[in-house]
Design an enzyme around this catalytic site. Structure first.
Site, PDB file in Angstrom:
ATOM      1  N   HIS A 121      -1.520  35.420 -35.095  1.00 54.41           N
ATOM      2  CA  HIS A 121      -0.927  34.686 -33.972  1.00 54.41           C
ATOM      3  C   HIS A 121      -1.554  35.049 -32.639  1.00 54.41           C
ATOM      4  O   HIS A 121      -1.808  34.182 -31.800  1.00 54.41           O
ATOM      5  CB  HIS A 121       0.573  34.983 -33.884  1.00 54.41           C
ATOM      6  CG  HIS A 121       1.428  34.081 -34.714  1.00 54.41           C
ATOM      7  ND1 HIS A 121       1.702  32.788 -34.343  1.00 54.41           N
ATOM      8  CD2 HIS A 121       2.080  34.285 -35.874  1.00 54.41           C
ATOM      9  CE1 HIS A 121       2.486  32.235 -35.251  1.00 54.41           C
ATOM     10  NE2 HIS A 121       2.727  33.116 -36.196  1.00 54.41           N
ATOM     11  N   GLN A 123       4.700  26.243 -15.068  1.00 49.92           N
ATOM     12  CA  GLN A 123       4.979  25.004 -14.340  1.00 49.92           C
ATOM     13  C   GLN A 123       5.811  24.038 -15.174  1.00 49.92           C
ATOM     14  O   GLN A 123       6.597  23.258 -14.631  1.00 49.92           O
ATOM     15  CB  GLN A 123       3.690  24.341 -13.863  1.00 49.92           C
ATOM     16  CG  GLN A 123       2.712  23.917 -14.942  1.00 49.92           C
ATOM     17  CD  GLN A 123       1.689  24.980 -15.266  1.00 49.92           C
ATOM     18  OE1 GLN A 123       1.943  26.170 -15.099  1.00 49.92           O
ATOM     19  NE2 GLN A 123       0.509  24.565 -15.734  1.00 49.92           N
ATOM     20  N   ASP A 161       8.021  30.148 -41.377  1.00 45.26           N
ATOM     21  CA  ASP A 161       7.363  29.517 -40.234  1.00 45.26           C
ATOM     22  C   ASP A 161       7.319  27.998 -40.369  1.00 45.26           C
ATOM     23  O   ASP A 161       7.306  27.278 -39.367  1.00 45.26           O
ATOM     24  CB  ASP A 161       5.926  30.037 -40.101  1.00 45.26           C
ATOM     25  CG  ASP A 161       5.862  31.427 -39.495  1.00 45.26           C
ATOM     26  OD1 ASP A 161       6.844  31.846 -38.869  1.00 45.26           O
ATOM     27  OD2 ASP A 161       4.827  32.099 -39.674  1.00 45.26           O
ATOM     28  N   GLU A 170      48.827  43.725 -11.840  1.00 49.59           N
ATOM     29  CA  GLU A 170      47.488  43.567 -11.274  1.00 49.59           C
ATOM     30  C   GLU A 170      47.524  43.283  -9.776  1.00 49.59           C
ATOM     31  O   GLU A 170      46.485  42.992  -9.186  1.00 49.59           O
ATOM     32  CB  GLU A 170      46.738  42.446 -12.013  1.00 49.59           C
ATOM     33  CG  GLU A 170      46.479  42.783 -13.474  1.00 49.59           C
ATOM     34  CD  GLU A 170      45.640  41.722 -14.184  1.00 49.59           C
ATOM     35  OE1 GLU A 170      45.406  40.652 -13.591  1.00 49.59           O
ATOM     36  OE2 GLU A 170      45.204  41.987 -15.314  1.00 49.59           O
ATOM     37  N   TYR A 172      10.219  23.732 -25.087  1.00 49.64           N
ATOM     38  CA  TYR A 172       8.819  24.065 -24.819  1.00 49.64           C
ATOM     39  C   TYR A 172       8.091  24.351 -26.119  1.00 49.64           C
ATOM     40  O   TYR A 172       8.589  25.096 -26.976  1.00 49.64           O
ATOM     41  CB  TYR A 172       8.716  25.278 -23.890  1.00 49.64           C
ATOM     42  CG  TYR A 172       7.286  25.543 -23.485  1.00 49.64           C
ATOM     43  CD1 TYR A 172       6.678  24.779 -22.492  1.00 49.64           C
ATOM     44  CD2 TYR A 172       6.529  26.519 -24.118  1.00 49.64           C
ATOM     45  CE1 TYR A 172       5.352  24.991 -22.138  1.00 49.64           C
ATOM     46  CE2 TYR A 172       5.207  26.735 -23.771  1.00 49.64           C
ATOM     47  CZ  TYR A 172       4.621  25.967 -22.785  1.00 49.64           C
ATOM     48  OH  TYR A 172       3.306  26.158 -22.438  1.00 49.64           O
ATOM     49  N   THR A 212       4.919  37.984 -31.196  1.00 47.95           N
ATOM     50  CA  THR A 212       5.519  37.909 -32.520  1.00 47.95           C
ATOM     51  C   THR A 212       5.353  39.226 -33.259  1.00 47.95           C
ATOM     52  O   THR A 212       4.455  40.026 -32.964  1.00 47.95           O
ATOM     53  CB  THR A 212       4.897  36.762 -33.333  1.00 47.95           C
ATOM     54  OG1 THR A 212       5.667  36.557 -34.526  1.00 47.95           O
ATOM     55  CG2 THR A 212       3.453  37.047 -33.695  1.00 47.95           C
ATOM     56  N   GLU A 242      11.582  40.825 -35.420  1.00 46.93           N
ATOM     57  CA  GLU A 242      11.718  39.368 -35.418  1.00 46.93           C
ATOM     58  C   GLU A 242      11.731  38.857 -36.860  1.00 46.93           C
ATOM     59  O   GLU A 242      12.608  38.076 -37.248  1.00 46.93           O
ATOM     60  CB  GLU A 242      10.549  38.762 -34.649  1.00 46.93           C
ATOM     61  CG  GLU A 242      10.532  37.245 -34.632  1.00 46.93           C
ATOM     62  CD  GLU A 242       9.244  36.690 -34.038  1.00 46.93           C
ATOM     63  OE1 GLU A 242       9.253  35.495 -33.687  1.00 46.93           O
ATOM     64  OE2 GLU A 242       8.241  37.433 -33.941  1.00 46.93           O
ATOM     65  N   HIS A 243      10.763  39.275 -37.639  1.00 48.10           N
ATOM     66  CA  HIS A 243      10.681  38.948 -39.064  1.00 48.10           C
ATOM     67  C   HIS A 243      10.674  40.246 -39.857  1.00 48.10           C
ATOM     68  O   HIS A 243       9.862  41.127 -39.582  1.00 48.10           O
ATOM     69  CB  HIS A 243       9.385  38.196 -39.404  1.00 48.10           C
ATOM     70  CG  HIS A 243       9.081  37.032 -38.515  1.00 48.10           C
ATOM     71  ND1 HIS A 243       8.245  37.143 -37.410  1.00 48.10           N
ATOM     72  CD2 HIS A 243       9.471  35.745 -38.569  1.00 48.10           C
ATOM     73  CE1 HIS A 243       8.141  35.953 -36.828  1.00 48.10           C
ATOM     74  NE2 HIS A 243       8.876  35.085 -37.505  1.00 48.10           N
ATOM     75  N   ASN A 248       4.050  32.187 -23.934  1.00 50.48           N
ATOM     76  CA  ASN A 248       3.398  33.431 -23.539  1.00 50.48           C
ATOM     77  C   ASN A 248       4.188  34.117 -22.425  1.00 50.48           C
ATOM     78  O   ASN A 248       5.282  33.687 -22.044  1.00 50.48           O
ATOM     79  CB  ASN A 248       1.943  33.165 -23.135  1.00 50.48           C
ATOM     80  CG  ASN A 248       1.848  32.223 -21.938  1.00 50.48           C
ATOM     81  OD1 ASN A 248       2.795  32.040 -21.178  1.00 50.48           O
ATOM     82  ND2 ASN A 248       0.688  31.608 -21.771  1.00 50.48           N
TER      83      ASN A 248
END
Length: 430
Positions: free
Chosen positions: A261, A189, A361, A415, A126, A236, A327-328, A213
């Site tokens: 962003h 979707q 990036d 067992e 995606y 982000t 994240e960064h 998102n």
């Protein structure tokens, strides 16, 4: 502009005190559930209905014609084309070194275990196209999948209102990478289409990766188990660990670059230097007013997810950034490499004054699809390994099985699973 959190002299767990974007994925999941179910039950009609509702686009075909991809590549600005090719080349160089090889362990004479690494057969990637059309995310998703040896790669990205096709630079990037299966579908979707498939238009995939998102994240949560996913990505974030040697201009522009962003993007500065904070604040005031997306940046920097965190010293700063698990993470300190090697929790660490996050990036060669929301404490970013599955081959001959049979029987009785032991002893009773 940035809220200040003063942790000097505090012995409290910093994890509870640090800023973080509030994202209610659970609520989004319930809102997304009927859309995902509609795609599962009604296929292309439901995808078109959702696209009409959320994107304002009437799709004739979900799949982008190959000719449109080629035209987009031919129409790329020469500088953008060159930059994409450079990004692809560097990413391929780095990801090639992530390949794994099969390893066979000789446990005993006649008994081996081989660890094989087999690529996922078909993946859906995606690529967002909302506030920013992230052509770079095409590179970051496609290159590791191709390097892993994935046979089938489908890319999906939202249609533009004026063309009904994904952003032309995204299509051009797909063409440069040799990807010809591209869908003009966005949001939840798209995730449902990739996961369940659409008869006659899109075959279902085994795994879905790529940022998006909250609606994309919610759809991924609903599809988890039906397919594999890379992560539930949140907004982000950047954290900068800096001391009094840091250049306030560098710090300010890097905080702004991530705030650009999304209004929910997080920008966090961790430092023991009040003088640096004052200088950075002055730079932010001037530069935010002048930047193109000033309103978006201001919202992000003044939001509860962004802050300056004041600490006693560098050691305390390291504890804070490990608790935050950004994240960064940028390290702008003396001996930055040594400090970076002490970091335990981060999606990616950018070392020194000349390694800004924006380099990663686009053109560092590293991957920019990284864990957010503190998930870097237990999760890695996207890599070749994401698209590989470890499968063990166990091969024992008769003598090797006979030698260990007693241990298998003992453990099976411990067992209370005696048939497990009999599955071994029966082989020697005839």
């Amino acid at each position: 502009m940035l809220t200040r959190i003063d942790l000097r002299g505090s012995a409290a767990d910093p994890r509870r005190l640090l800023p973080r974007a509030a994202v209610d994925v659970t609520a989004a999941t319930e809102a997304m559930r009927p859309i995902v179910e509609a795609v599962r039950e009604h296929g292309a009609d439901a995808v078109r209905a959702a696209t009409r509702k959320f994107d304002g686009v009437e799709l004739e075909h979900l799949r982008v014609p190959v000719e449109a991809l080629s035209r987009a590549a031919d129409a790329l600005d020469p500088d953008v084309r060159a930059a994409l090719l450079e990004s692809i080349g560097r990413a391929r160089q780095v990801h090639a070194d992530q390949r794994r090889t099969d390893v066979t362990t000789n446990v005993v004479p006649g008994g081996t275990v081989t660890q094989r690494w087999i690529p996922v057969q078909r993946v859906g990637l995606y690529v967002p196209g909302g506030l920013a059309a992230l052509a770079s995310s095409v590179v970051m998703n496609v290159v590791p999948a191709q390097t892993a040896g994935v046979e089938g790669i489908a890319v999906s990205s939202p249609p533009q209102r004026d063309t009904g096709l994904p952003h032309p630079v995204i299509m051009g990037a797909c063409s440069l990478l040799g990807i010809d299966e591209v869908y003009a579908v966005g949001g939840g979707q798209a995730i449902a289409m990739l996961g369940y498939g659409v008869p006659g238009e899109c075959e279902p995939v085994d795994m879905i990766t790529g940022p998006g998102n909250v609606w994309v994240t919610a759809a991924k949560r609903l599809l988890r188990g039906e397919v594999g996913i890379d992560a539930e990505a949140g907004p982000t974030e950047i954290a900068i660990l800096a001391d009094d040697t840091a250049d306030p201009v560098h710090v300010a522009v890097d905080l702004i670059s991530q705030a650009e962003h999304d209004p929910m993007a997080a920008s966090v500065l961790v430092t023991a230097s009040e003088e640096l904070v004052g200088s950075v604040e002055k730079e932010l005031v001037a530069r935010v007013a002048a930047t193109k997306h000033s309103e978006r940046v201001t919202t992000a920097l003044t939001g509860p997810q962004s802050a300056v965190v004041l600490v006693d010293d560098l050691a305390a700063g390291l504890r804070v950034v490990d608790a935050y698990a950004a994240e960064h993470l940028e390290i702008q300190t003396r001996d930055a490499r040594k400090v970076a090697e002490r970091v335990r929790n981060a999606g990616a660490v950018f070392v020194g004054a000349w390694s800004p996050v924006s380099l990663g990036d686009y053109c560092a060669g590293s991957n920019h699809v990284l864990p957010t929301g503190g998930c870097a404490r237990h999760q890695s970013g996207l890599s070749v390994q994401t698209f590989l599955r470890g499968v063990q081959l166990i091969e024992y001959d008769e003598a090797a099985l006979r030698e260990v049979a007693g241990h298998v029987v003992a453990l099976s009785h411990a067992e209370d699973l005696p048939a497990h032991g009999e599955a071994v002893t029966a082989r020697f009773s005839t």
